[in-house]
Design a protein around this motif. Sequence first.
Motif, PDB file in Angstrom:
ATOM      1  N   LEU A  79       0.830  -1.193   0.000  1.00 41.18           N
ATOM      2  CA  LEU A  79       0.000   0.000   0.000  1.00 41.18           C
ATOM      3  C   LEU A  79       0.866   1.245   0.000  1.00 41.18           C
ATOM      4  CD1 LEU A  79      -2.121  -2.138   0.851  1.00 41.18           C
ATOM      5  CD2 LEU A  79      -3.127  -0.390   2.259  1.00 41.18           C
ATOM      6  N   ALA A  90      -8.206   0.248   0.123  1.00 38.64           N
ATOM      7  CA  ALA A  90      -7.593  -0.877  -0.586  1.00 38.64           C
ATOM      8  C   ALA A  90      -8.337  -2.180  -0.289  1.00 38.64           C
ATOM      9  CB  ALA A  90      -6.128  -0.995  -0.190  1.00 38.64           C
ATOM     10  N   THR A  94     -10.383  -4.431  -3.057  1.00 37.71           N
ATOM     11  CA  THR A  94     -10.048  -5.839  -3.263  1.00 37.71           C
ATOM     12  C   THR A  94     -11.240  -6.745  -2.990  1.00 37.71           C
ATOM     13  OG1 THR A  94      -7.789  -5.355  -2.570  1.00 37.71           O
ATOM     14  CG2 THR A  94      -8.430  -7.659  -2.618  1.00 37.71           C
TER      15      THR A  94
END
Length: 139
Positions: A79, A90, A94
Amino acid sequence: MNLRPGHRKEIGVEVNLTPLIDVVFLLLIFFMVSSTFDRHAKLKVQLPQADGQTEQKVDDPLVLSVDAKGKYYIDDRQLVNEQLDTLKAALQKTVGDRSNVTVLLRADGNASHQSVVRAMDAAAQLGLTKLSIATVENR
């Protein structure tokens, strides 16, 4: 009535301490009940060790790794920074629409406790309640 000059009747002034004692007692009770007692004892904590290993087979888990420096990796992709908002974004990207994904948290033994808690907090805020913590077997 006696009006003779020079003959005065002395009036005794009396201070009643009972209300003062009651107020002080109530204040004492209030402060005792409302105060918090901070326990910063020199307590030594030994963490338990597991000799056996419980293996769970998880189909396609989301692997969230934390290295010794506190950097986060989602499925081996680093990240940009270690902020909670970045981690949440994130994870959301995902995971997508899947809410029953198992998060496999792989934290380095030297990672700070704050980094691990931040990772767990980010997963919890997104509703990811299935969390597994990866360990290595004690040899």
